[in-house]
Design a protein around this motif. Structure first.
Motif, short mmCIF file in Angstrom:
data_model
loop_
_atom_site.label_atom_id
_atom_site.label_comp_id
_atom_site.label_asym_id
_atom_site.label_seq_id
_atom_site.Cartn_x
_atom_site.Cartn_y
_atom_site.Cartn_z
N THR B 3 -65.30 -28.40 -47.12
CA THR B 3 -63.84 -28.42 -47.01
C THR B 3 -63.24 -28.00 -48.33
OG1 THR B 3 -63.77 -30.76 -47.59
CG2 THR B 3 -63.80 -30.22 -45.25
N VAL B 4 -62.17 -27.26 -48.22
CA VAL B 4 -61.46 -26.75 -49.39
C VAL B 4 -60.01 -27.24 -49.30
CG1 VAL B 4 -60.73 -24.69 -50.63
CG2 VAL B 4 -62.95 -24.73 -49.47
N THR B 5 -59.53 -27.85 -50.37
CA THR B 5 -58.20 -28.45 -50.35
C THR B 5 -57.31 -27.81 -51.41
OG1 THR B 5 -59.14 -30.55 -49.60
CG2 THR B 5 -56.91 -30.60 -50.50
N GLN B 6 -56.16 -27.35 -50.97
CA GLN B 6 -55.16 -26.82 -51.89
C GLN B 6 -53.88 -27.62 -51.71
OE1 GLN B 6 -56.32 -22.43 -50.58
NE2 GLN B 6 -54.84 -22.37 -52.25
N SER B 7 -53.34 -28.11 -52.77
CA SER B 7 -52.08 -28.85 -52.71
C SER B 7 -50.96 -27.93 -53.18
CB SER B 7 -52.17 -30.11 -53.57
OG SER B 7 -52.50 -29.74 -54.89
N GLN B 8 -49.78 -28.47 -53.39
CA GLN B 8 -48.63 -27.69 -53.88
C GLN B 8 -48.42 -26.46 -53.01
OE1 GLN B 8 -50.80 -27.30 -57.56
NE2 GLN B 8 -49.11 -28.21 -58.67
N PRO B 9 -48.05 -26.62 -51.78
CA PRO B 9 -47.99 -25.49 -50.85
C PRO B 9 -47.11 -24.33 -51.30
CG PRO B 9 -46.91 -27.43 -49.94
CD PRO B 9 -47.62 -27.88 -51.17
N GLU B 10 -46.03 -24.60 -52.01
CA GLU B 10 -45.19 -23.50 -52.49
C GLU B 10 -44.80 -23.72 -53.94
OE1 GLU B 10 -42.33 -21.95 -49.87
OE2 GLU B 10 -41.11 -21.04 -51.45
N MET B 11 -44.93 -22.65 -54.73
CA MET B 11 -44.59 -22.74 -56.16
C MET B 11 -43.77 -21.52 -56.55
SD MET B 11 -48.26 -23.94 -57.65
CE MET B 11 -47.61 -24.52 -59.20
N SER B 12 -42.76 -21.75 -57.39
CA SER B 12 -41.96 -20.66 -57.93
C SER B 12 -42.21 -20.56 -59.42
CB SER B 12 -40.48 -20.93 -57.68
OG SER B 12 -40.19 -20.96 -56.31
N VAL B 13 -42.21 -19.32 -59.90
CA VAL B 13 -42.45 -19.10 -61.32
C VAL B 13 -41.58 -17.93 -61.79
CG1 VAL B 13 -44.44 -17.61 -60.85
CG2 VAL B 13 -44.22 -18.70 -63.09
N ALA B 107 -65.25 -20.53 -46.33
CA ALA B 107 -64.39 -21.63 -45.90
C ALA B 107 -63.14 -21.57 -46.76
CB ALA B 107 -65.09 -22.97 -46.08
N PHE B 108 -61.99 -21.46 -46.14
CA PHE B 108 -60.74 -21.26 -46.86
C PHE B 108 -59.93 -22.55 -46.92
CE2 PHE B 108 -60.28 -16.72 -47.55
CZ PHE B 108 -61.15 -16.16 -46.63
N GLY B 109 -59.16 -22.67 -47.99
CA GLY B 109 -58.12 -23.68 -48.05
C GLY B 109 -56.90 -23.21 -47.28
N LYS B 110 -55.87 -24.06 -47.23
CA LYS B 110 -54.66 -23.74 -46.45
C LYS B 110 -53.75 -22.75 -47.16
CE LYS B 110 -55.30 -26.42 -42.84
NZ LYS B 110 -55.52 -25.84 -41.49
N GLY B 111 -53.94 -22.58 -48.44
CA GLY B 111 -53.16 -21.59 -49.17
C GLY B 111 -52.02 -22.18 -49.99
N ASN B 112 -51.65 -21.46 -51.05
CA ASN B 112 -50.49 -21.78 -51.89
C ASN B 112 -49.58 -20.56 -51.89
OD1 ASN B 112 -52.87 -23.23 -53.93
ND2 ASN B 112 -51.12 -24.42 -53.27
N GLN B 113 -48.31 -20.78 -51.55
CA GLN B 113 -47.35 -19.68 -51.63
C GLN B 113 -46.80 -19.62 -53.06
OE1 GLN B 113 -46.27 -17.28 -49.23
NE2 GLN B 113 -45.39 -16.43 -51.10
N VAL B 114 -46.93 -18.48 -53.68
CA VAL B 114 -46.38 -18.28 -55.03
C VAL B 114 -45.25 -17.26 -54.93
CG1 VAL B 114 -46.85 -17.37 -57.33
CG2 VAL B 114 -48.53 -18.85 -56.20
N VAL B 115 -44.11 -17.63 -55.46
CA VAL B 115 -42.96 -16.73 -55.50
C VAL B 115 -42.61 -16.48 -56.95
CG1 VAL B 115 -40.55 -16.40 -54.87
CG2 VAL B 115 -42.10 -17.59 -53.30
N VAL B 116 -42.63 -15.21 -57.35
CA VAL B 116 -42.27 -14.84 -58.72
C VAL B 116 -40.80 -14.42 -58.73
CG1 VAL B 116 -42.76 -13.36 -60.69
CG2 VAL B 116 -44.63 -14.15 -59.20
N ILE B 117 -40.03 -15.10 -59.56
CA ILE B 117 -38.58 -14.88 -59.61
C ILE B 117 -38.23 -13.97 -60.79
CG2 ILE B 117 -36.35 -16.03 -59.83
CD1 ILE B 117 -37.81 -18.57 -58.81
N PRO B 118 -37.44 -12.92 -60.53
CA PRO B 118 -37.10 -12.01 -61.64
C PRO B 118 -36.20 -12.69 -62.68
CG PRO B 118 -36.18 -11.24 -59.56
CD PRO B 118 -36.95 -12.47 -59.24
#
Lengths: 112, 118
Positions: B3-13, B107-118
């Motif tokens: 099992t692969v676990t990824q937290s912090q489903p969405e992050m902005s930078v 085996a994949f984790g659920k993913g983290n969405q990364v949004v890069v803000i200009p």
């Protein structure tokens, strides 16, 4: 272009129907993998072939089947389709197992 | 099954800043690979970086680097000098090393969405 070709890119079909998804691996790659990506299940491994032989089976339903042909292209057959089969289906290939995969661009299947 | 676990489903930078994505995995194996894949809005799955478990040195690919802690079963990804093109879903993945002709599923984790803000 990753070198892995999947056709068709989009497919819309009705419940109960059967469809075939096709994958041509990158030149020289002997292993082909199929994955399903859905919102609720995430990315799930379905099946792996190596040089025409099935090597591993994952969460593949009995309604689904696959094969790899002598020219190394692969087909994933989905039958008796249900609404829940709507997903993005990826094919990937690698030279040998363990090497990084190269993914195709996927086939978006919508069952209505 | 691994099992692969990824937290912090969405992050902005902010553009040019650094962001770190976390991943933990559960396995009893000693030989395996770990990967980070990127999936931009185009839906293409793109390999970002790979780490072999037997290597102690952390992998680096240009602006992408990992912090691999084998004992803690942790595999984080650092994106430095973030660019707009880094906006994507990032997946952590595990592959047991069966041998080159064997079962080599990811085996994949659920993913983290990364949004890069200009």
């Amino acid at each position: 272009d990753s070198g892995v070709t999947q056709t068709p890119k989009h497919l819309i079909t009705a419940t109960g129907q059967r469809v075939t998804l096709r994958c041509s691996p990158r030149s020289g790659d002997l292993s082909v993998y199929w994955y399903q990506q859905s919102l609720d299940q995430g990315l799930q491994f379905l099946i792996q072939y190596y040089n025409g032989e099935e090597r591993a089976k994952g969460n593949i339903l009995e309604r689904f089947s696959a094969q790899q042909f002598p020219d190394l292209h692969s087909e994933l057959n989905l039958s008796s389709l249900e609404l829940g089969d709507s997903a993005l289906y990826f094919c990937a290939s690698s030279v040998v197992g363990g090497a990084p995969y190269t993914f195709g661009s996927g086939t978006r299947l919508t069952v209505v | 099954a691994q099992t692969v676990t990824q937290s912090q489903p969405e992050m902005s930078v902010q553009e040019a800043e650094t962001v770190t994505l976390s991943c933990t995995y559960d396995t009893s194996e000693s030989n395996y690979y770990l990967f980070w894949y990127k999936q931009p809005p185009s839906r293409q799955m793109i390999l970002v970086i790979r780490q072999e478990a037997y290597k102690q040195q952390n992998a680096t690919e240009n602006r992408f680097s990992v912090n691999f802690q084998k004992a803690a079963k942790s595999f984080s990804l650092k994106i430095s000098d973030s660019q707009l093109g880094d906006t994507a879903m990032y997946f952590c993945a595990f592959m047991k090393l069966w041998g080159q002709y064997g079962n080599n599923r990811l085996a994949f984790g659920k993913g983290n969405q990364v949004v890069v803000i200009p």
